[in-house]
Write a protein that holds these residues in place. Sequence first.
Motif, PDB file in Angstrom:
ATOM      1  N   MET A   1      27.933  36.064  53.652  1.00  0.00           N
ATOM      2  CA  MET A   1      27.774  34.803  53.022  1.00  0.00           C
ATOM      3  C   MET A   1      28.916  34.724  52.185  1.00  0.00           C
TER       4      MET A   1
ATOM      5  N   SER B   1      26.079  39.148  51.156  1.00  0.00           N
ATOM      6  CA  SER B   1      26.913  38.828  52.466  1.00  0.00           C
ATOM      7  C   SER B   1      26.041  39.375  53.718  1.00  0.00           C
ATOM      8  N   GLU B   2      26.219  38.707  54.693  1.00  0.00           N
ATOM      9  CA  GLU B   2      25.729  39.210  55.932  1.00  0.00           C
ATOM     10  C   GLU B   2      26.648  40.137  56.638  1.00  0.00           C
ATOM     11  N   LYS B   3      27.574  40.592  56.014  1.00  0.00           N
ATOM     12  CA  LYS B   3      28.561  41.645  56.630  1.00  0.00           C
ATOM     13  C   LYS B   3      28.987  42.721  55.697  1.00  0.00           C
TER      14      LYS B   3
ATOM     15  N   VAL C   1      18.759  45.408  49.420  1.00  0.00           N
ATOM     16  CA  VAL C   1      18.024  44.156  49.681  1.00  0.00           C
ATOM     17  C   VAL C   1      16.629  43.840  48.574  1.00  0.00           C
TER      18      VAL C   1
ATOM     19  N   ALA D   1      28.643  43.197  61.041  1.00  0.00           N
ATOM     20  CA  ALA D   1      27.418  42.428  60.637  1.00  0.00           C
ATOM     21  C   ALA D   1      26.305  43.175  60.195  1.00  0.00           C
TER      22      ALA D   1
ATOM     23  N   LYS E   1      21.897  43.077  59.480  1.00  0.00           N
ATOM     24  CA  LYS E   1      20.471  42.121  59.212  1.00  0.00           C
ATOM     25  C   LYS E   1      19.366  43.181  58.811  1.00  0.00           C
TER      26      LYS E   1
ATOM     27  N   THR F   1      15.434  43.499  58.040  1.00  0.00           N
ATOM     28  CA  THR F   1      13.968  43.104  58.652  1.00  0.00           C
ATOM     29  C   THR F   1      12.950  44.137  57.643  1.00  0.00           C
TER      30      THR F   1
ATOM     31  N   LYS G   1      12.780  38.596  57.876  1.00  0.00           N
ATOM     32  CA  LYS G   1      14.023  38.832  57.753  1.00  0.00           C
ATOM     33  C   LYS G   1      14.618  38.570  56.157  1.00  0.00           C
TER      34      LYS G   1
ATOM     35  N   ASN H   1      17.546  38.618  53.184  1.00  0.00           N
ATOM     36  CA  ASN H   1      18.770  38.300  52.570  1.00  0.00           C
ATOM     37  C   ASN H   1      19.477  39.806  52.149  1.00  0.00           C
ATOM     38  N   THR H   2      20.584  39.940  52.586  1.00  0.00           N
ATOM     39  CA  THR H   2      21.439  41.345  52.299  1.00  0.00           C
ATOM     40  C   THR H   2      22.626  40.962  51.115  1.00  0.00           C
ATOM     41  N   TYR H   3      22.496  42.121  50.483  1.00  0.00           N
ATOM     42  CA  TYR H   3      23.662  42.161  49.327  1.00  0.00           C
ATOM     43  C   TYR H   3      24.485  43.415  49.512  1.00  0.00           C
TER      44      TYR H   3
END
Length: 226
Positions: free
Chosen positions: A1, A103-105, A118, A170, A172, A174, A184, A186-188
């Motif tokens: 993101m 960010s998602e990566k 998270v 990437a 993810k 959960t 799901k 959001n990731t930081y």
Amino acid sequence: MTTAVNGDPFAAINNSTTGTGSNKKKESLGQAEFMRLMTEQLKHQDPLKPLSNSEFIGQLAQFSTVQGISELNTTVNGFTTALTGDQVLKGASLVGHDVLVPSEKLALGAQGNATGLVMSPGTGSLKIEITDASGVVVDTIDIDAAKGETAFAWDGLKANGERAPEGVYAIKATHTDDTGKATKLNTYVDSTVESVTIGSDGLYLNLPGLGTAPLEYVLRIGKSAS
């Protein structure tokens, strides 16, 4: 993101006026010019239809308003210059520091690990899937989550124990609660500020592998996990 830099950070330089003030054509009326025009108006007005006092007062009020706006613009421009200098100092102080951004990566270096966090909605289990550029899951991290901030760290090893190549992956996250409901999250991720770009709308941090992120995306300065 991540986000790209919006606007031209060099717009202020490219749009600046060159040349000295003495060579610049004066395009606005000053107080002296206005008073001369008013005097000429009095000398040449129709004696049978002279201007009323209220009309003269109205003209003076209009001139005073225009002059006030001009002075206000000068003051605002001074504030803008001062704020730009403050932004430069802020940007310089962030270079080389670790920051936490959404960010998602994540970027894995040649050595060391990659970290982040998270926000868990409650107790349960947390699974972090790490995927390479071809979409293959290279590793999975399982964590017992508590409600709130939950940090994670990837040691850079694949599921088979081999070191993963340096690059961008990437991620993810959960969360599964005690009833089996999966959500799901959001990731930081943590990243080191490589440089800072001063855009027309603020500071942008250049993060290796992640691209650019505006300063307001920073949730924390410092690593989330070791």
